[in-house]
Write an enzyme that holds these catalytic residues in place. Sequence first.
Site, PDB file in Angstrom:
ATOM      1  N   ARG A 136      35.854 -33.021  47.114  1.00 18.36           N
ATOM      2  CA  ARG A 136      36.668 -33.646  46.058  1.00 18.36           C
ATOM      3  C   ARG A 136      37.487 -34.802  46.609  1.00 18.36           C
ATOM      4  O   ARG A 136      37.684 -35.821  45.948  1.00 18.36           O
ATOM      5  CB  ARG A 136      37.601 -32.594  45.432  1.00 18.36           C
ATOM      6  N   ASP A 138      36.495 -23.022  48.951  1.00 18.45           N
ATOM      7  CA  ASP A 138      37.573 -23.994  48.694  1.00 18.45           C
ATOM      8  C   ASP A 138      37.605 -25.073  49.765  1.00 18.45           C
ATOM      9  O   ASP A 138      37.787 -26.246  49.459  1.00 18.45           O
ATOM     10  CB  ASP A 138      38.937 -23.288  48.610  1.00 18.45           C
ATOM     11  N   HIS A 140      54.171 -19.920  46.640  1.00 20.11           N
ATOM     12  CA  HIS A 140      53.463 -21.135  47.046  1.00 20.11           C
ATOM     13  C   HIS A 140      54.212 -22.355  46.540  1.00 20.11           C
ATOM     14  O   HIS A 140      54.671 -22.392  45.409  1.00 20.11           O
ATOM     15  CB  HIS A 140      52.038 -21.144  46.471  1.00 20.11           C
ATOM     16  N   SER A 150      41.926 -23.788  43.098  1.00 16.74           N
ATOM     17  CA  SER A 150      41.992 -23.928  44.551  1.00 16.74           C
ATOM     18  C   SER A 150      43.240 -23.228  45.098  1.00 16.74           C
ATOM     19  O   SER A 150      43.166 -22.428  46.037  1.00 16.74           O
ATOM     20  CB  SER A 150      42.001 -25.428  44.889  1.00 16.74           C
ATOM     21  N   LYS A 171      43.482 -19.139  47.068  1.00 15.69           N
ATOM     22  CA  LYS A 171      43.986 -18.920  48.427  1.00 15.69           C
ATOM     23  C   LYS A 171      45.064 -17.831  48.461  1.00 15.69           C
ATOM     24  O   LYS A 171      45.120 -17.030  49.390  1.00 15.69           O
ATOM     25  CB  LYS A 171      44.519 -20.235  49.013  1.00 15.69           C
TER      26      LYS A 171
HETATM   27  N1  URA Z   1      46.264 -28.240  47.034  1.00 11.53           N
HETATM   28  C1  URA Z   1      45.245 -27.354  47.099  1.00 11.53           C
HETATM   29  O1  URA Z   1      45.334 -26.369  47.822  1.00 11.53           O
HETATM   30  N2  URA Z   1      44.157 -27.584  46.379  1.00 11.53           N
HETATM   31  C2  URA Z   1      44.018 -28.654  45.572  1.00 11.53           C
HETATM   32  O2  URA Z   1      42.995 -28.794  44.946  1.00 11.53           O
HETATM   33  C3  URA Z   1      45.070 -29.571  45.518  1.00 11.53           C
HETATM   34  C4  URA Z   1      46.182 -29.332  46.259  1.00 11.53           C
END
Ligand code: URA
Length: 433
Positions: free
Chosen positions: A168, A161, A82, A183, A187
Amino acid sequence: MRMVDIIEKKRDGNALTKEEIEFFIEGYTKGDIPDYQASSLAMAIFFQDMNEDERAALTMAIVNSGDVIDLSNIEGIKVDKHSTGGVGDTTTLVLAPLVASVGVPVAKMSGRGLGHTGGTIDKLESIEGFHVEISEDKFTQLVNEAKVAVIGQSGNLTPADKKLYGLRDVTGTVNSIPLIASSIMSKKIAAGADAIVLDVKTGNGAFMKTIEEAEALAHAMVSIGNNVGRKTMAIISDMSQPLGNAIGNALEVKEAIETLQGKGPQDLTDLVLTLGSQMVVLSNKAKDLKEAEAMLKEAINNGSALESFKTFLTNQDGDASVVDDVSKLPQAQYQIELPAQQNGVITEIIANEVGVASMMLGAGRQTKEDDIDLSVGIVLNKKVGDQVKEGESLLTIHSNSETIDNVKEKLNNSITISKQGSNPTLIHKIITE
Ligand code: URA
Ligand code: CA
């Protein structure tokens, strides 16, 4: 349990239990807990932070809010990568066939997404015939046989999320390390990763502006991963300019091919070798990073990395002959140079701004419905630290329109030329635990 008690507990600086965190995530996903209570808790977390146990519990609660991809029919340790956001980030296109060529299984699920250029799938679709509409059985078979395949996103992954990130975004609570780390990690875990490699970007144009902030985020994610049974490593890399030279879909495919041939830009090559080495170690294919890097260099030198890319394309009905003849990729009608306006050294190329310029050319999507133009984009001829003379080409704009004064203006504003400057450090830190 009552949500108000959980909010007050965190507001007062106490640690939440796993049960309390699960209560919040389940209730919020279902709609039982309203946005105003969720945003209040997010703000309390923003100010009071979370300890390691809370972060791990939050991550797994988000994972379990939706579907979890089961890759257990694929042999070996599945390592996912990632990046916290790069412009012209061609690394996935290079990394997937490269690490596959030394035996690391790459089972990639990818979306189209919004952004300055398309996602990995859009980029690959600039190759005639290539597609990701394959069945799960076929996907499993391809990864077992060829070690690499890409399938389109399916299922309802991490709905908690999606909802929480949206909240957020409008409540001033994005920039919180426990919330960002959970977060991102949720994923990757929901997508089936056994192990995770993270490229945390720092600098102008990145989420984390300083190395210290980036390091704190990287450590938070590595610690979450290791606490929930997914071995995780990270690097901190520079984002004071776009990575590599190409920004655009077909242009990045060409750059990926050149990199697999050992003829790619130095920064992209270095980053790919560093991240790739971590993937190889986490997949237990080498005993340490040094041995892993030697294996990857050998795979580039002896052609097996390039061969792996060809097999991957052929397996998904793509025309692999583009690898030997990149002129078969979509080409823009015009190639327009952007001349330097003065003599000096380049000190900055604001990555995000270059990304916006490529979007203005049509390389990216603003809404899900937008079509993208695979042929357009930007190729940098100079990078930060390079000397330039007035009138020399800084970059080449690949466009299907001749009237692009607004794009040129954006690009001129994104590049700074000064009297002196130096090459930036690409990889600031390597974090293995
Ligand atoms: N990228 C994400 O996937 N989540 C966040 O909270 C911030 C950046
Ligand atoms: Ca690039």
